[in-house]
Motif scaffolding. Sequence first.
Motif, short mmCIF file in Angstrom:
data_model
loop_
_atom_site.label_atom_id
_atom_site.label_comp_id
_atom_site.label_asym_id
_atom_site.label_seq_id
_atom_site.Cartn_x
_atom_site.Cartn_y
_atom_site.Cartn_z
N GLY A 1 12.42 -2.11 11.73
CA GLY A 1 11.31 -1.21 11.31
C GLY A 1 10.47 -2.00 10.28
N ALA A 2 9.41 -2.00 10.78
CA ALA A 2 8.39 -2.97 9.84
C ALA A 2 7.26 -2.31 9.05
CB ALA A 2 7.70 -4.04 10.71
N LEU B 1 10.34 -6.56 15.74
CA LEU B 1 9.65 -5.86 14.74
C LEU B 1 8.95 -4.90 15.30
CD1 LEU B 1 8.39 -8.84 12.64
CD2 LEU B 1 10.18 -7.73 12.07
N VAL B 2 9.51 -3.53 15.10
CA VAL B 2 8.89 -2.27 15.57
C VAL B 2 8.05 -1.58 14.28
CG1 VAL B 2 9.58 0.03 16.07
CG2 VAL B 2 11.05 -1.77 16.57
N TRP B 3 6.60 -1.39 15.08
CA TRP B 3 5.39 -0.72 14.26
C TRP B 3 6.02 0.45 13.50
CZ3 TRP B 3 1.74 -2.90 12.39
CH2 TRP B 3 0.42 -2.39 11.95
N GLY B 4 6.04 0.94 12.26
CA GLY B 4 6.67 2.08 11.96
C GLY B 4 8.25 2.39 11.65
N ASP B 5 8.66 3.01 12.38
CA ASP B 5 10.18 3.27 12.42
C ASP B 5 10.84 3.09 13.92
OD1 ASP B 5 12.91 3.94 10.77
OD2 ASP B 5 12.69 5.08 12.58
N PRO B 6 11.66 2.85 14.26
CA PRO B 6 12.31 2.67 15.91
C PRO B 6 12.63 3.88 16.27
CG PRO B 6 13.50 0.64 14.54
CD PRO B 6 12.60 1.90 13.23
N THR C 1 11.77 0.56 21.97
CA THR C 1 12.61 -0.83 21.69
C THR C 1 14.15 -0.52 21.87
OG1 THR C 1 10.82 -1.85 20.27
CG2 THR C 1 12.85 -2.79 20.03
N ILE C 2 14.53 0.56 21.26
CA ILE C 2 16.00 0.67 21.44
C ILE C 2 16.44 0.99 22.83
CG2 ILE C 2 17.83 2.20 20.72
CD1 ILE C 2 16.45 2.80 18.00
N ARG C 3 15.54 1.81 23.56
CA ARG C 3 15.85 1.91 25.03
C ARG C 3 15.93 0.65 25.76
NH1 ARG C 3 12.21 6.28 23.97
NH2 ARG C 3 13.45 8.14 23.92
N ILE C 4 14.91 -0.40 25.40
CA ILE C 4 14.76 -1.50 26.23
C ILE C 4 16.04 -2.53 25.87
CG2 ILE C 4 13.44 -3.70 26.27
CD1 ILE C 4 11.14 -1.86 26.20
N VAL C 5 16.21 -2.55 24.51
CA VAL C 5 17.62 -3.43 24.17
C VAL C 5 18.79 -2.81 24.76
CG1 VAL C 5 18.88 -4.22 22.19
CG2 VAL C 5 16.28 -4.15 21.99
N LEU D 1 17.69 -1.22 11.90
CA LEU D 1 17.45 -1.01 10.58
C LEU D 1 16.14 -0.04 10.48
CD1 LEU D 1 18.51 -4.28 8.83
CD2 LEU D 1 19.74 -2.34 9.35
N PRO D 2 15.92 0.85 9.77
CA PRO D 2 14.77 1.80 9.63
C PRO D 2 13.59 1.18 9.07
CG PRO D 2 16.52 2.43 8.11
CD PRO D 2 16.96 1.46 8.81
N GLY D 3 12.62 1.63 9.07
CA GLY D 3 11.40 1.44 8.34
C GLY D 3 10.37 2.55 7.98
N ILE D 4 9.57 2.44 7.21
CA ILE D 4 8.75 3.44 6.93
C ILE D 4 7.76 4.00 7.84
CG2 ILE D 4 6.68 3.95 5.34
CD1 ILE D 4 7.78 1.89 3.34
#
Length: 238
Positions: free
Chosen positions: A7-8, A100-105, A111-115, A129-132
């Motif tokens: 999360g970025a 790098l996920v915009w905001g939080d995954p 992204t999680i589904r794709i991975v 890992l979470p993001g803001i």
Amino acid sequence: MRVRILGAGMGPQHLTCEVVEALRTVDYIIAADKGSGDRLLAVRQAIAVEHGLEVIPVPDPPRDRNDPADYPGAVNAWHEARVRAYEQVLRERGGTAAFLVWGDPAFYDSTIRIVEQLATRLPIEYDVLPGISAPQLLAARHRVVLHSVGQPVHLTTSRGLREAVAAGQTNLVVLLNRVIDLAGLEDWSIWWGANLATDSEELVAGRVGDVLDEVHAARDRAQQTAGWVMDIYLLRAP
């Protein structure tokens, strides 16, 4: 191979210490490239430069965005095309890659589904890992709590707003807004924000009937300033 989903937030200023530490373990960053002027790609590249990493831009497959009759089917087809594109990069490069996920995954991101799908095709270990997130930023900017005492908050998109209201939801956070149509909800309260934590940030709050024109004007300003707009709002019944 390893993939790290990080999360970025809205850019370098929002990276948590945990994410910064994770970037030290990464060989390169994979990022969707949506064409010339892709500001989100530029943000990811800025993060990469700061941490001495290479960004591998992957042309983003086209997606039907004209409200197709089978919306889930259109999204699934788009995800499958992304999986194939990212699989090719991972097969060629191996090592440890990051998204790098915009905001939080956790919120309205694929992204999680794709991975997960990539992990059925390749010998991949992955973590998240979470993001803001945008809801966190919205609450902070307006200095509000997203729910009343002991009450729930319902997260949805503009596509699902009317259905949620009809089902009795009275406290909603609404993301992914193609348009903002709040007809019939003039007495509700709104706390709205666009392009949060960027130079083109816009904020409006008040009774819907009183501030809706201001919201539309602010949304247009954000679009004109940044070349894109991502907005979110808290909507609460009287």
